[in-house]
Design a protein around this motif. Structure first.
Motif, short mmCIF file in Angstrom:
data_model
loop_
_atom_site.label_atom_id
_atom_site.label_comp_id
_atom_site.label_asym_id
_atom_site.label_seq_id
_atom_site.Cartn_x
_atom_site.Cartn_y
_atom_site.Cartn_z
N ASN A 210 0.87 -1.18 0.00
CA ASN A 210 0.00 0.00 0.00
C ASN A 210 0.90 1.23 0.00
N GLN A 211 0.96 1.92 -1.13
CA GLN A 211 1.91 3.02 -1.26
C GLN A 211 1.55 4.26 -0.45
N ARG A 212 0.40 4.22 0.22
CA ARG A 212 0.03 5.31 1.12
C ARG A 212 0.55 5.07 2.53
N SER A 213 1.10 3.88 2.80
CA SER A 213 1.62 3.58 4.13
C SER A 213 2.88 4.39 4.41
N ALA A 214 3.11 4.67 5.68
CA ALA A 214 4.27 5.47 6.07
C ALA A 214 5.54 4.64 6.18
N LEU A 215 5.43 3.41 6.66
CA LEU A 215 6.60 2.58 6.90
C LEU A 215 7.15 1.99 5.61
N THR A 216 8.44 2.18 5.35
CA THR A 216 9.10 1.61 4.18
C THR A 216 10.26 0.73 4.65
N ALA A 217 10.81 -0.04 3.71
CA ALA A 217 11.98 -0.86 4.04
C ALA A 217 13.17 0.04 4.42
N ARG A 218 13.26 1.22 3.82
CA ARG A 218 14.32 2.15 4.19
C ARG A 218 14.22 2.53 5.67
N SER A 219 13.00 2.76 6.14
CA SER A 219 12.81 3.11 7.55
C SER A 219 13.25 1.96 8.45
N VAL A 220 12.86 0.75 8.09
CA VAL A 220 13.21 -0.42 8.90
C VAL A 220 14.73 -0.58 8.96
N VAL A 221 15.38 -0.53 7.80
CA VAL A 221 16.82 -0.77 7.72
C VAL A 221 17.62 0.33 8.44
N ASN A 222 17.17 1.56 8.38
CA ASN A 222 17.95 2.66 8.93
C ASN A 222 17.55 3.10 10.33
N GLU A 223 16.37 2.72 10.78
CA GLU A 223 15.88 3.25 12.06
C GLU A 223 15.65 2.20 13.14
N TYR A 224 15.48 0.95 12.76
CA TYR A 224 15.28 -0.09 13.78
C TYR A 224 16.59 -0.36 14.50
N SER A 225 16.50 -0.71 15.78
CA SER A 225 17.71 -1.08 16.52
C SER A 225 18.29 -2.37 15.96
N PRO A 226 19.58 -2.62 16.14
CA PRO A 226 20.17 -3.89 15.68
C PRO A 226 19.46 -5.10 16.25
N GLU A 227 19.02 -5.00 17.50
CA GLU A 227 18.33 -6.13 18.14
C GLU A 227 17.00 -6.42 17.45
N LYS A 228 16.26 -5.35 17.13
CA LYS A 228 14.97 -5.54 16.47
C LYS A 228 15.15 -6.03 15.04
N LEU A 229 16.16 -5.52 14.35
CA LEU A 229 16.46 -6.00 13.00
C LEU A 229 16.77 -7.49 13.01
N ALA A 230 17.61 -7.91 13.96
CA ALA A 230 17.98 -9.32 14.06
C ALA A 230 16.76 -10.18 14.33
N ASP A 231 15.86 -9.70 15.18
CA ASP A 231 14.64 -10.45 15.50
C ASP A 231 13.78 -10.64 14.24
N ILE A 232 13.65 -9.59 13.44
CA ILE A 232 12.85 -9.65 12.22
C ILE A 232 13.44 -10.65 11.23
N LEU A 233 14.77 -10.58 11.05
CA LEU A 233 15.44 -11.49 10.12
C LEU A 233 15.31 -12.94 10.58
#
Length: 303
Positions: free
Chosen positions: A126-149
């Motif tokens: 949904n291109q109206r959503s605010a959250l993008t992959a760029r936001s996840v990659v650049n703004e999530y903590s390393p711990e949260k990124l690792a959990d998602i992966l």
């Protein structure tokens, strides 16, 4: 033209046959895409039948059939029940959902779903959503990124990957699919590099679009809106979503907990129909997306 190129449906005949369509019934295609399944449903419906095609991606609207029996719903399928009530249907006769990502998303470079192209890290259905992959990659903590992966990609080495991302973004933001692929490449074995990158991108996409929570809400809504004898037909493409669908069809909840009534009898609002179906070798060769597909069908019971 859009409907022909947007997406090639998997197991089209088996999927629509699984709905056991009634000519005057009401049906919902929760993943309209290019309309391949919807067109087959419309061909089987009578004049009094009704079909609602859901898609949160506005691009899909261009392929909507001009048929008075069809209504395009620009929405996430997690809101299935609300939309059915809005259109005056407390109960419907069948639901089909072809989960995952359409060919259109993978093949449209600028949407950022694939590491085959150098494109902005987007991945929004949904291109109206605010959250993008760029936001996840650049703004999530390393711990949260690792959990998602780990959770969504089922990846080993997820903490090393998350640490590499965090170290790189300290120098400059990670903007594109190729930048992400290149920084992770040294951590991946050459024999499995593409497969592992695909899982990384899958995990990010699932987080960006809230796919697992949306699937849970949709499956729970499906139980409520299907009339007794109505069919739920779902195509899955990876183990996480398939486990949720299988559990729901067997036990009535995505956790797979068997619930019993006061007399010890299982409470199961859905009953699996037939065995799980997978594509033939011919279809897998013709449509590579189908190689991991599993088709499950269930019928709403009287409970």
């Amino acid at each position: 033209m859009v409907c022909q190129t947007y997406h090639t449906p998997v197991l089209p005949e088996e999927t629509v046959d699984g709905l056991n369509i009634r000519g005057n019934g009401v049906y919902a295609d929760l993943t309209f895409g290019g309309g391949g399944h919807s067109r087959r449903i419309l061909a089987a419906l009578g004049k009094e039948g009704k079909l609602y095609g859901f898609d949160q991606d506005e691009d899909a609207l261009a392929g909507a059939p001009e048929d008075e029996r069809f209504t395009f719903v620009h929405s996430n399928f997690r809101f299935l029940e609300n939309w059915m009530l809005y259109y005056g249907h407390e109960k419907i006769d069948g639901i089909v959902a072809d989960l995952g990502v359409s060919s259109h998303h993978f093949d449209t470079a600028e949407r950022g779903f694939s590491f085959r192209y150098d494109a902005p890290l987007d991945m929004r259905m949904n291109q109206r959503s605010a959250l993008t992959a760029r936001s996840v990659v650049n703004e999530y903590s390393p711990e949260k990124l690792a959990d998602i992966l780990h959770l969504y990609g089922e990846l080993n080495g997820c903490r090393r990957m998350a640490a590499a991302i965090a170290e790189t973004r300290e120098q400059k933001p990670i903007e594109t699919t190729q930048e992400l692929a290149e920084l992770l490449s040294p951590l991946l074995g050459k024999d499995h590099e593409k497969k592992t990158l695909a899982r990384v991108f899958q995990a990010l996409r699932m987080e960006v679009n809230g796919e697992m929570e949306a699937l849970r809400e949709m499956l729970e809504a499906a139980v409520r809106v299907l009339r007794p004898g109505g069919r739920l037909v779902v195509l899955t493409y990876h183990s996480l979503e398939d486990r949720m669908v299988k559990n729901m069809m067997r036990t009535g909840n995505v956790e797979g907990r068997m619930v019993q009534d006061a007399y010890g009898r299982p409470i199961a609002p859905l009953k699996p129909v037939g065995k799980m179906v997978t594509p033939s070798e011919e279809e897998q060769e013709r449509n590579p997306r189908s190689r991991s597909a599993k088709l499950r069908i269930a019928e709403r019971t009287e409970q």
